[in-house]
Design a protein around this motif. Structure first.
Motif, PDB file in Angstrom:
ATOM      1  N   TYR A   1      69.034  22.462 -10.843  1.00 15.03           N
ATOM      2  CA  TYR A   1      69.004  23.360 -12.157  1.00 15.03           C
ATOM      3  C   TYR A   1      69.895  24.423 -12.154  1.00 15.03           C
ATOM      4  O   TYR A   1      69.964  25.053 -11.113  1.00 15.03           O
ATOM      5  N   TYR A   2      70.529  24.604 -13.254  1.00 18.68           N
ATOM      6  CA  TYR A   2      71.349  25.886 -13.270  1.00 18.68           C
ATOM      7  C   TYR A   2      71.509  26.249 -14.658  1.00 18.68           C
ATOM      8  O   TYR A   2      71.039  25.845 -15.398  1.00 18.68           O
ATOM      9  N   ARG A   3      71.817  27.502 -14.525  1.00 17.77           N
ATOM     10  CA  ARG A   3      71.896  28.456 -15.683  1.00 17.77           C
ATOM     11  C   ARG A   3      73.118  28.203 -16.385  1.00 17.77           C
ATOM     12  O   ARG A   3      74.245  28.668 -16.175  1.00 17.77           O
TER      13      ARG A   3
ATOM     14  N   TYR B   1      71.042  31.258  -5.201  1.00 14.22           N
ATOM     15  CA  TYR B   1      70.412  30.096  -4.836  1.00 14.22           C
ATOM     16  C   TYR B   1      68.909  30.133  -4.607  1.00 14.22           C
ATOM     17  O   TYR B   1      68.442  31.037  -3.801  1.00 14.22           O
ATOM     18  N   SER B   2      68.013  29.350  -5.021  1.00 12.71           N
ATOM     19  CA  SER B   2      66.641  29.168  -5.007  1.00 12.71           C
ATOM     20  C   SER B   2      66.466  27.636  -4.589  1.00 12.71           C
ATOM     21  O   SER B   2      66.720  26.771  -5.028  1.00 12.71           O
TER      22      SER B   2
ATOM     23  N   SER C   1      59.850  29.100  -5.527  1.00 11.11           N
ATOM     24  CA  SER C   1      61.232  29.148  -5.554  1.00 11.11           C
ATOM     25  C   SER C   1      61.365  28.856  -7.090  1.00 11.11           C
ATOM     26  O   SER C   1      62.294  29.369  -7.856  1.00 11.11           O
TER      27      SER C   1
ATOM     28  N   PHE D   1      63.356  31.439 -10.447  1.00  8.29           N
ATOM     29  CA  PHE D   1      64.397  30.897 -11.450  1.00  8.29           C
ATOM     30  C   PHE D   1      63.957  31.043 -12.793  1.00  8.29           C
ATOM     31  O   PHE D   1      64.904  31.482 -13.699  1.00  8.29           O
ATOM     32  N   LYS D   2      62.681  30.635 -12.807  1.00  8.85           N
ATOM     33  CA  LYS D   2      62.096  30.737 -14.311  1.00  8.85           C
ATOM     34  C   LYS D   2      61.876  32.269 -14.719  1.00  8.85           C
ATOM     35  O   LYS D   2      61.951  32.361 -15.916  1.00  8.85           O
TER      36      LYS D   2
ATOM     37  N   ALA E   1      67.685  33.676 -10.416  1.00  9.15           N
ATOM     38  CA  ALA E   1      68.628  32.939  -9.666  1.00  9.15           C
ATOM     39  C   ALA E   1      69.505  32.282 -10.668  1.00  9.15           C
ATOM     40  O   ALA E   1      69.459  31.643 -11.606  1.00  9.15           O
TER      41      ALA E   1
ATOM     42  N   LEU F   1      68.822  26.492  -8.924  1.00  7.34           N
ATOM     43  CA  LEU F   1      67.467  25.889  -8.410  1.00  7.34           C
ATOM     44  C   LEU F   1      67.767  24.518  -7.817  1.00  7.34           C
ATOM     45  O   LEU F   1      67.967  23.687  -8.617  1.00  7.34           O
TER      46      LEU F   1
ATOM     47  N   VAL G   1      69.118  26.233 -19.458  1.00  4.59           N
ATOM     48  CA  VAL G   1      69.088  25.542 -18.181  1.00  4.59           C
ATOM     49  C   VAL G   1      69.530  24.238 -18.315  1.00  4.59           C
ATOM     50  O   VAL G   1      69.509  23.484 -19.187  1.00  4.59           O
TER      51      VAL G   1
END
Ligand code: GLC
Length: 446
Positions: free
Chosen positions: A169-171, A214-215, A275, A279-280, A284, A287, A309
């Motif tokens: 998962y990335y922003r 990173y998570s 973790s 992220f939520k 981060a 994830l 996301v």
């Protein structure tokens, strides 16, 4: 080979004892609940109603369970399902469930089981074979790997519910601010994380100063094995040959560049919930998690990053394959259940297309049934399922063994020690782990 309960093989590891200690607390709490709640104990049901007791983890999205059980009860007035909610950690739920099964606790009729438990539960004689109940033609409707995971010495011991595979998962907003695409390789991920954090700081985004790169899940428990399998396999290494150079190099990378690098050292205590929480809440850039995280991340009531996301396959090392660990859960029936027919009605219902669709739509669970990947409702809620289906299909299983819990424990201890100390003597620790794995296998006689 004689069926042997793994609990009888050698001394119990320290960590397993503490997981068991926690399981005892859960058991006591559940017993108190059952005795305190009028009408909940076995035998308290109205005439003609059978109670099926189901051991399952505490869900992230309770609504999906409430809806499913309401439907079941409306259709089966003669059966009442009572859930016993255990811990969400696979390792802790395993300790709770196996303690009950070892005691032939008749208050367990059915249970949820992790993909890595079937061999142990089957060979210990705790799970009922389900071959006649789910004929081969019906098994074909599920992902082959999910059926394989519950097939032990040619017999079927569970029906798959959901499949899991590690995802990145990335922003989207932070990568875009740095002009970057999702990373293809792990070293690129570390570099992208740094660039995205710098871009967030330069843009003065709220909370930018505290964003981690990173998570992931690096606590000493089952999830650590999954995360590390992904790094090790994507470097051409093998989990069960920790002392070979490709595996050693992957572990060194995580120790040096992820823990204390892209991720904080605190990640050594994170499981799924911690973790995801990081992220939520916007903490981060990346994830690593399972498919269910999507539903949580897209829910504005729970997530500060809803709508920002993206999802991609996990990175790989140069020349290696992107690797996702195969996870997932099935339902099994306790061999000592007094109500196997009713327990089967529950298992059949919970693994039906209708319920797998409901869990996919409401809770982001990736169905174990293949046809649902072409289902409009499922795809509307999880648009990434279409592109990521190959990731689910080629996910890599953990070792299949009746002593998997011991194998996992040896790996967890090694990996956690290796990652925790920046100056750890990796080859020595890895050789020790390999010897322990060999001894455990020799004790089993396989
Ligand atoms: C997920 C997977 C399961 C795995 C666990 C580890 O629940 O489905 O297979 O063992 O995570 O934390």
């Amino acid at each position: 080979m004689a069926a042997r309960a793994p609990g009888g093989l050698g001394t119990q590891p320290r960590r397993a004892r503490s997981a068991r200690g926690r399981a005892a607390l859960w058991l006591a709490a559940l017993a108190a609940l059952a005795s305190g709640a009028a009408g909940c104990g076995p035998g308290a049901e109205p005439p003609g109603v059978v109670t099926v007791r189901l051991v399952v983890w505490r869900p992230d999205i309770p609504e999906a369970w409430e809806r499913a059980l309401a439907l079941f009860h409306a259709r089966h007035p003669g059966i009442r399902v009572v859930r016993e909610l255990g811990p969400s950690s696979s390792s802790e739920l395993h300790a709770l469930l196996t303690q009950k099964l070892r005691n032939r606790d008749r208050s367990v009729d059915a249970f949820i089981m992790d993909v890595v438990w079937a061999a142990e539960l089957a060979l210990a004689g705790w799970a009922l074979p389900l071959d006649e109940r789910l004929p081969p033609a019906e098994r074909e409707r599920f992902f082959p790997a999910a059926i394989e995971a519950v097939t032990v010495e040619g017999r079927l011991y569970g029906v798959p519910f959901n499949t899991d595979a590690g995802l990145l998962y990335y922003r989207k907003d932070l990568l875009a601010a740095a002009g970057l695409e999702p990373p293809e390789t792990w070293p690129e991920l570390v570099a992208h994380a740094e660039a995205a954090r710098a871009a967030a700081r330069a843009a003065g985004l709220p909370g930018a100063a505290g964003i981690y790169g990173y998570s992931g899940q690096f606590r000493q428990y089952e999830g650590l094995v999954c995360n590390m399998l992904e790094f090790i396999r994507s470097h051409g290494g093998r989990l069960t040959a920790p002392d070979e150079p490709p595996a050693l190099a992957a572990v060194a990378f995580v120790r040096d560049r992820i823990i204390g690098g892209a991720a904080p050292r605190g990640a050594l205590t994170w499981a799924e919930q911690e973790s995801l929480e990081v992220f939520k809440s916007g903490g981060a850039v990346f994830l690593r998690s399972w498919p269910y995280a999507w539903a949580v991340l897209q829910d504005p009531a729970q997530s500060a990053v809803a709508g920002r996301v993206g999802i991609a396959p996990l990175p790989r090392f140069e020349g290696g394959p992107s690797t996702s660990c195969l996870g997932g859960w099935s339902f099994g029936i306790h061999r000592a259940s007094r109500h196997p027919e009713q327990a089967w009605a529950v298992v059949r219902f919970l693994t039906s297309p209708e319920v797998q669709r409901l869990f996919a739509v409401l809770a982001g669970k990736a169905p174990a049934r293949r046809a649902l990947y072409a289902d409009p409702e499922v795809l509307a809620a999880n648009p990434h399922f279409a592109a990521l289906r190959p990731v689910f299909e080629r996910a890599v299983p953990r070792p299949r063994s009746p002593i998997y819990p011991q194998i996992s424990y040896i790996l967890q201890r090694y990996l956690h020690a290796a990652l925790s100390d920046p100056a750890s003597d990796l080859p020595a620790l890895a050789q020790q782990a390999r010897r322990r794995l060999e001894r455990a296998r020799a004790r089993l006689g396989r």
